[in-house]
Write a protein that holds these residues in place. Structure first.
Motif, PDB file in Angstrom:
ATOM      1  N   TYR A 164      65.855 -47.635  35.597  1.00  0.00           N
ATOM      2  CA  TYR A 164      63.520 -48.074  34.182  1.00  0.00           C
ATOM      3  C   TYR A 164      63.155 -47.605  33.829  1.00  0.00           C
ATOM      4  CZ  TYR A 164      64.695 -52.648  36.476  1.00  0.00           C
ATOM      5  OH  TYR A 164      65.915 -53.462  36.573  1.00  0.00           O
ATOM      6  N   ILE A 165      64.176 -45.809  34.376  1.00  0.00           N
ATOM      7  CA  ILE A 165      62.665 -44.636  33.637  1.00  0.00           C
ATOM      8  C   ILE A 165      63.047 -44.726  32.071  1.00  0.00           C
ATOM      9  CG2 ILE A 165      65.254 -42.882  33.179  1.00  0.00           C
ATOM     10  CD1 ILE A 165      61.703 -41.522  34.618  1.00  0.00           C
ATOM     11  N   PHE A 166      63.337 -45.565  31.306  1.00  0.00           N
ATOM     12  CA  PHE A 166      63.248 -45.485  30.265  1.00  0.00           C
ATOM     13  C   PHE A 166      62.013 -46.061  29.565  1.00  0.00           C
ATOM     14  CE2 PHE A 166      63.654 -46.578  25.115  1.00  0.00           C
ATOM     15  CZ  PHE A 166      63.868 -44.780  24.666  1.00  0.00           C
TER      16      PHE A 166
ATOM     17  N   ALA B 102      60.669 -34.605  27.148  1.00  0.00           N
ATOM     18  CA  ALA B 102      60.463 -35.665  28.034  1.00  0.00           C
ATOM     19  C   ALA B 102      60.734 -36.743  26.925  1.00  0.00           C
ATOM     20  CB  ALA B 102      59.678 -36.144  28.840  1.00  0.00           C
ATOM     21  N   ALA B 103      60.001 -36.911  25.711  1.00  0.00           N
ATOM     22  CA  ALA B 103      60.011 -37.716  25.066  1.00  0.00           C
ATOM     23  C   ALA B 103      61.220 -37.904  23.574  1.00  0.00           C
ATOM     24  CB  ALA B 103      58.836 -38.151  23.899  1.00  0.00           C
ATOM     25  N   THR B 104      61.171 -37.254  22.797  1.00  0.00           N
ATOM     26  CA  THR B 104      62.182 -37.132  21.795  1.00  0.00           C
ATOM     27  C   THR B 104      63.889 -36.882  22.537  1.00  0.00           C
ATOM     28  OG1 THR B 104      61.937 -35.086  21.914  1.00  0.00           O
ATOM     29  CG2 THR B 104      60.519 -35.268  19.995  1.00  0.00           C
ATOM     30  N   ALA B 107      64.271 -40.144  23.920  1.00  0.00           N
ATOM     31  CA  ALA B 107      64.569 -41.161  23.075  1.00  0.00           C
ATOM     32  C   ALA B 107      65.903 -41.236  22.196  1.00  0.00           C
ATOM     33  CB  ALA B 107      63.422 -40.962  21.739  1.00  0.00           C
ATOM     34  N   SER B 108      66.009 -39.472  21.921  1.00  0.00           N
ATOM     35  CA  SER B 108      67.274 -39.614  21.056  1.00  0.00           C
ATOM     36  C   SER B 108      68.385 -39.934  22.437  1.00  0.00           C
ATOM     37  CB  SER B 108      67.497 -37.923  21.445  1.00  0.00           C
ATOM     38  OG  SER B 108      66.670 -37.233  20.492  1.00  0.00           O
ATOM     39  N   PHE B 182      59.492 -43.901  17.741  1.00  0.00           N
ATOM     40  CA  PHE B 182      58.759 -44.840  19.226  1.00  0.00           C
ATOM     41  C   PHE B 182      58.024 -45.872  19.562  1.00  0.00           C
ATOM     42  CE2 PHE B 182      59.187 -40.499  19.441  1.00  0.00           C
ATOM     43  CZ  PHE B 182      59.680 -40.104  20.223  1.00  0.00           C
ATOM     44  N   ALA B 183      57.820 -46.803  18.706  1.00  0.00           N
ATOM     45  CA  ALA B 183      57.246 -48.040  18.299  1.00  0.00           C
ATOM     46  C   ALA B 183      58.849 -48.972  18.492  1.00  0.00           C
ATOM     47  CB  ALA B 183      57.026 -48.285  17.197  1.00  0.00           C
ATOM     48  N   SER B 184      59.985 -49.047  17.604  1.00  0.00           N
ATOM     49  CA  SER B 184      60.959 -49.221  17.471  1.00  0.00           C
ATOM     50  C   SER B 184      61.500 -49.531  18.638  1.00  0.00           C
ATOM     51  CB  SER B 184      62.249 -48.828  16.614  1.00  0.00           C
ATOM     52  OG  SER B 184      63.422 -49.454  16.816  1.00  0.00           O
ATOM     53  N   LEU B 185      61.494 -48.152  20.109  1.00  0.00           N
ATOM     54  CA  LEU B 185      62.480 -47.993  21.096  1.00  0.00           C
ATOM     55  C   LEU B 185      61.644 -48.703  22.132  1.00  0.00           C
ATOM     56  CD1 LEU B 185      63.326 -43.905  20.482  1.00  0.00           C
ATOM     57  CD2 LEU B 185      64.641 -46.265  21.249  1.00  0.00           C
TER      58      LEU B 185
END
Lengths: 243, 251
Positions: A164-166, B102-104, B107-108, B182-185
């Motif tokens: 659940y980290i993502f 962390a975000a990019t 997400a990648s 990010f909305a899509s993910l």
């Protein structure tokens, strides 16, 4: 400031520009090679049946989401950072939330204005200071303590955490992004497009599941451009949250 | 789910993610940054007087920058530790701690895993999926550096084409691309198990509260620590929801 540069001073500053440009580029290329070498090693020397087709497919999925930012971020930050600090900033990361505040604090501490040579030197030294703190805390707290911490946490917790980290990152990141960007119109467009693509289009055409995020990005960008508020064009160029 | 016999079928990520050669390469990236800082500082000390800045002021700037970076750096540390089980220490040090964020990077990795019909951290997150995700995020990170290497000299020369990109275009298209991605993910997580849905919502709420408090209490540090706090609270709620049996028996 009644400061007029002599020929000697100009030469010294030119020398500084040449040194930082040359070595900034060299060190950035070294970091680039090292950072690519790690995954390349795993691809080549582990017998996991990875094909180049898999890698390119994955890369294109990532590129579809981020390729605009590859070019826009350097252009956006250049006026604030100047050439020398560009090579630092895009290696160290966390530009908006760490490097820029550090630079501003330092310039205030010595009373140097941004845009002057004094300001540039002060910012550069501040980024060096920030880099050293960051490198040290990453190596110590993540490299040593973090690795140890993960090894003592019970495996059932680690397994659930990994599962659940993502979702626990993405919810926060999305909210942070929306609040920092202050672009309500773009946000609404993005959310509507994402819902339609993910919950209407993809179930109808399953082949679109893999490029779904790329489709959302493209549609959002196009719609945001054509549906933009025409009277706020002048107020454009806002701060970029380097997430 | 595919059988464990196929190559790359093991889900023991850390067995390959923490091998010594990866540590050495990660240390190499840190070395490049340290080398760069040393060269820059010496160059600044040499040319300082000509730029009308004294050695004492250079030192003050260094110290001010270092102190200002402590809080944000520790916030990145917290997020990085949370990601260790997903990517292993060397990859986290380089991708989350340095070049990317962390975000990019997550997400990648999530996008890359999806192309292999796997979910990041899920039961189908095998060694092979990890390696492909690591490769894809490193390539994307490399593009940022290549763009910097290519564009900086052009911008320095004052390239008129780059400086006259329509400002409205520069404001809207990147924002749209970022929020769209990010909305899509984020919204895609809502199509998964109830625990995923709860976790996304809790994480979003905690960040919302942190940002609200940061503003009303003018506590800037909450903005930096928001992501770390949201991850911890999100994971804690996920753990209770998961053990309470809200997740489907086995994916």
């Amino acid at each position: 400031m009644s400061f007029t540069a002599t020929a000697e001073q100009t030469a010294a500053v030119d020398q500084f520009d040449r040194t930082t440009s040359r070595w900034g580029r060299i060190t950035m290329i070294i970091a680039l090679v090292f950072s690519l070498a790690a995954p390349i090693y795993l691809v080549l020397f582990t017998d996991l049946g990875i094909t180049s087709g898999m890698i390119w497919t994955a890369f294109f999925a990532v590129a579809a989401a981020f390729f605009v930012l590859w070019f826009v971020e350097p252009i956006t930050y250049y006026p604030v950072l100047g050439p020398a600090a560009m090579y630092q900033a895009f290696m160290i990361g966390n530009i908006a939330n760490k490097l820029l505040p550090s630079a501003l604090v330092a310039q205030a501490a010595v009373g140097a204005k941004a845009g002057t040579k004094r300001g540039e030197f002060s910012a550069l030294m501040a980024i060096c200071g920030a880099a050293m703190v960051h490198v040290f805390s990453m190596l110590l707290f993540v490299g040593v303590l973090g690795t140890w911490l993960v090894s003592i946490i019970p495996t059932d917790i680690v397994d659930v955490a990994r599962l659940y980290i993502f979702p626990s990152i993405i919810g926060a990141v999305l909210v942070q992004l929306i609040v920092t960007m202050k672009q309500p119109r773009v946000t609404v467009i993005a959310v509507v497009v994402a819902v339609v693509v993910l919950f209407v289009l993809v179930p109808a055409v399953p082949a679109l599941a893999k490029p779904a995020t790329g489709i959302v990005v493209l549609l959002t960008a196009v719609l945001a451009w054509f549906l933009r508020s025409r009277n706020s064009d002048a107020a454009a160029v806002q701060e970029h949250p380097g997430i | 789910m595919k059988t464990a016999v196929m190559p790359g079928g093991s889900t023991d990520i850390l067995a390959i993610a923490n091998i010594p050669i990866l540590w050495i390469l990660a240390i190499g990236v840190f070395g490049a940054i340290i080398l760069q800082s040393v060269i820059y500082m010496r160059a600044a000390q040499k040319a300082g007087p000509s730029a009308n800045i004294s050695q004492a002021e250079l030192k003050t700037s260094f110290r001010a920058g270092a102190v200002a970076a402590i809080g944000p750096s520790l916030a990145v540390v917290l997020v990085s530790v949370a990601l260790l089980t997903l990517f292993g220490t060397p990859a986290v040090l380089v991708r989350i701690g340095l070049v990317g964020s962390a975000a990019t990077e997550s997400a990648s990795a999530s996008l890359a895993a999806a192309t292999m019909d796997a979910t990041l951290g899920g039961p189908d997150y095998t060694q092979a999926v990890f390696v492909v995700a690591f490769m894809a995020m490193s390539m994307s990170g490399a593009m940022w550096m290549i763009a910097t290497l290519a564009l900086t000299p052009l911008l320095k020369r004052g390239d008129s084409k780059l400086r006259h990109v329509n400002p409205a275009l520069m404001a809207i298209v990147p924002a749209a691309a970022l929020i769209g991605a990010f909305a899509s993910l984020g919204i895609a997580e809502l199509g998964k198990t109830p625990v995923h849905i709860i976790t996304v919502i809790v994480s979003a709420l905690v960040m919302g509260i942190c940002l609200f408090l940061a503003k009303t209490l003018s506590a800037a540090w909450l903005r930096e620590w928001g992501l770390g706090i949201a991850i911890l609270v999100g994971l804690a709620v996920a753990y209770f929801a998961h053990t309470a049996g809200l997740a489907p028996a086995a994916a």
